[in-house]
Design an enzyme around this catalytic site. Structure first.
Site, PDB file in Angstrom:
ATOM      1  N   PRO A 274       0.842  -1.208   0.000  1.00  0.00           N
ATOM      2  CA  PRO A 274       0.000   0.000   0.000  1.00  0.00           C
ATOM      3  C   PRO A 274       0.876   1.257   0.000  1.00  0.00           C
ATOM      4  O   PRO A 274       1.576   1.535   0.969  1.00  0.00           O
ATOM      5  CB  PRO A 274      -0.804  -0.126   1.291  1.00  0.00           C
ATOM      6  CG  PRO A 274       0.016  -1.003   2.178  1.00  0.00           C
ATOM      7  CD  PRO A 274       0.772  -1.935   1.283  1.00  0.00           C
ATOM      8  N   ASP A 451       5.934   2.225   1.988  1.00  0.00           N
ATOM      9  CA  ASP A 451       5.045   1.094   2.205  1.00  0.00           C
ATOM     10  C   ASP A 451       4.344   1.306   3.547  1.00  0.00           C
ATOM     11  O   ASP A 451       4.971   1.232   4.610  1.00  0.00           O
ATOM     12  CB  ASP A 451       5.866  -0.205   2.219  1.00  0.00           C
ATOM     13  CG  ASP A 451       4.997  -1.454   2.324  1.00  0.00           C
ATOM     14  OD1 ASP A 451       3.824  -1.336   2.728  1.00  0.00           O
ATOM     15  OD2 ASP A 451       5.506  -2.553   2.016  1.00  0.00           O
ATOM     16  N   HIS A 452       3.023   1.545   3.473  1.00  0.00           N
ATOM     17  CA  HIS A 452       2.296   1.903   4.693  1.00  0.00           C
ATOM     18  C   HIS A 452       2.086   0.728   5.640  1.00  0.00           C
ATOM     19  O   HIS A 452       1.587   0.907   6.760  1.00  0.00           O
ATOM     20  CB  HIS A 452       0.934   2.507   4.326  1.00  0.00           C
ATOM     21  CG  HIS A 452       0.492   3.595   5.250  1.00  0.00           C
ATOM     22  ND1 HIS A 452       1.149   3.901   6.415  1.00  0.00           N
ATOM     23  CD2 HIS A 452      -0.553   4.455   5.183  1.00  0.00           C
ATOM     24  CE1 HIS A 452       0.533   4.898   7.032  1.00  0.00           C
ATOM     25  NE2 HIS A 452      -0.507   5.255   6.293  1.00  0.00           N
ATOM     26  N   ARG A 453       2.472  -0.478   5.232  1.00  0.00           N
ATOM     27  CA  ARG A 453       2.402  -1.608   6.155  1.00  0.00           C
ATOM     28  C   ARG A 453       3.449  -1.489   7.254  1.00  0.00           C
ATOM     29  O   ARG A 453       3.230  -1.937   8.384  1.00  0.00           O
ATOM     30  CB  ARG A 453       2.605  -2.929   5.402  1.00  0.00           C
ATOM     31  CG  ARG A 453       1.520  -3.302   4.420  1.00  0.00           C
ATOM     32  CD  ARG A 453       1.874  -4.557   3.647  1.00  0.00           C
ATOM     33  NE  ARG A 453       3.101  -4.390   2.870  1.00  0.00           N
ATOM     34  CZ  ARG A 453       3.662  -5.364   2.152  1.00  0.00           C
ATOM     35  NH1 ARG A 453       3.118  -6.573   2.139  1.00  0.00           N
ATOM     36  NH2 ARG A 453       4.764  -5.139   1.460  1.00  0.00           N
TER      37      ARG A 453
END
Length: 481
Positions: A274, A451-453
């Site tokens: 994401p 990467d929003h994880r």
């Protein structure tokens, strides 16, 4: 008394990277009858990651080249056989020689699959793997027709000039003088270089010679200028045009090699991680002055290339040192975030074969001078098309310099497996509030995708803010580093 006998040894296409399944033969450096020695480079191949030169692992005399230049070959397939000297009584190798790519396709289809050993990177697998057909098959069709039993030719779709002698049939030692890019252009256009009149020094065929020959061969129904214009436009864009006949319509470019790998990686990245992208405008007037001072003083070394990208790289490395959590990877199988022990800094580079991202190993431990040297070597190697697969593996964070194209900013897609990528935009003179007054200042826009994880908004914002602060006041590179 012993008598020397010769046996055949076969060299298979190796896996020159991790997980590669095929490679395209760009150039042969030897021909049948040539003597080769252990370690001698015999050909150059292009994989999905880079162009690589292949050395032969034994001494002998070249017996046969199994594939022409331009052929795509599976890893583990024999590409060259060499007659080597042996002792008396030694039996020649009993391995049957594979048929060249253009011969007897029906026989290959009927043959029972057999177990073949692969040199590097893969275990044994069954034979009979079907290779990907090339899209520009005019030459290959001619080769097949000339070697099979006579048959009624298929009706042509449209009138076309008589096909020249196949390029693949030309003996290596008798080829006209031309550089590899010119040979590839001629091959894509279906032109036999032996029919082209050279105008370059010492009888070397140039791109202009190939374009002129293509225009001269154009059918009357389509003006020759259209083919030339299409080829020239594509050449400026950094691609070769695989057209075998004049056309004013669509142009099809085969997706293979580096471009194919890039497309697959970007799709995988975009739909797996994401993405979040943040932007900031920065007054880099002081940084640009610092770059000029380093160039003029030569304090990093007289032969060291100094550019604004060097300072951006140093600023990002300094920010990562302050926030090491962004130098991380997502381990899906273990459901863990892996914070990497060193920063392998990737630099996106546009090359004639497509976009590649080689990286500087352990860039965070380098001084500004050491970083400048490594950056210069990386760029020069990429321009020459000599970047090795190892140089493109193991990256942890990337910089893409879109500013060199006059672009202000963008939303870069993560290099697969990495947590962040920084886009460096064009530096422009803009009105800016400085010390309470509106004055012209040099300004750029930075964009950080992450990467929003594993990188939340706070961490991403802190890293981007630190990079901006360091570029606004480059003296902080010393105090913060």
């Amino acid at each position: 008394m012993t008598t020397e006998v010769r046996s055949l040894r076969e060299f298979k296409m190796p896996d020159v990277g991790e997980g590669l399944t095929e490679a395209e033969i760009l150039s042969w450096y030897v021909k049948p009858g040539d003597t080769v020695t252990d370690g001698q480079v015999v050909c150059e191949v292009e994989t999905a990651k880079a162009a690589v030169e292949l050395p032969i692992p034994f001494n002998g005399v070249v017996e046969q080249l199994f594939f022409p230049e331009g052929a795509t070959v599976d890893v583990g397939t024999v590409i060259i056989s060499v007659a080597v000297a042996g002792e008396a009584g030694a039996a020649p190798a009993a391995v049957p020689a594979p048929a060249p790519v253009a011969e007897a396709p029906a026989a290959e289809a009927e043959a029972e699959p057999e177990r073949r050993e692969v040199l590097v990177g893969y275990g044994p697998r069954t034979g009979g793997t079907q290779r990907r057909a090339r899209r520009t098959t005019t030459t290959k069709t001619s080769v097949t027709a000339s070697k099979t039993a006579p048959a009624a030719p298929a009706a042509p779709v449209a009138p076309a000039p008589a096909a020249p002698a196949p390029v693949a049939e030309v003996p290596v030692g008798e080829r006209p003088l031309a550089k590899p890019p010119v040979r590839k252009l001629a091959k894509d256009l279906g032109i036999d270089l032996r029919a082209v009149t050279p105008t370059g020094p010492d009888g070397v065929i140039t791109r202009e010679d190939v374009h002129a020959h293509a225009a001269a061969q154009a059918a009357p129904a389509a003006p020759a200028v259209e083919v030339t214009e299409v080829a020239e436009v594509a050449e400026v864009a950094g691609v070769e045009v695989p057209v075998s006949a004049p056309t004013a319509g669509d142009v099809r470019v085969p997706i293979k090699g580096v471009r194919k790998a890039t497309a697959q990686a970007m799709v995988a990245s975009a739909f797996t991680a994401p993405h979040v992208t943040e932007f900031v405008q920065v007054d880099v007037t002081r940084t640009m002055k610092f770059v000029r001072r380093l160039k003029e003083s030569g304090e990093l070394g007289r032969d060291v290339r100094v550019s604004p990208l060097l300072l951006v790289a140093k600023a990002l490395l300094t920010a990562i040192k302050r926030h090491p959590e962004i130098n991380a990877q997502w381990d899906e199988a273990a459901q863990e975030i892996v914070i990497k022990g060193q920063v392998n800094l990737g630099i996106a580079a546009a090359t004639p074969r497509g976009l590649i991202v080689p990286n500087i190993k352990d860039a965070g431990s380098r001084t500004l001078s050491g970083l400048a040297v490594a950056l210069g070597e990386l760029v020069e190697t990429a321009r020459q098309g000599k970047t090795s697969p190892a140089d493109m593996q193991g990256g942890t964070v990337t910089i893409t310099n879109v500013g060199v194209f006059g672009v202000d900013t963008g939303t870069p897609i993560l290099n697969p497996g990495e947590a962040a990528i920084l886009a460096f935009g064009a530096v422009r003179e803009l009105p800016w509030v400085h010390k309470g007054k509106v004055v012209p200042r040099q300004v750029t826009t930075l964009a950080l995708s992450f990467d929003h994880r594993l990188v939340d908004g706070e961490l991403g914002s802190k890293v981007l803010a630190d990079v901006a602060a360091l570029l606004e006041y480059p003296k902080r590179l010393i105090t913060w580093g």
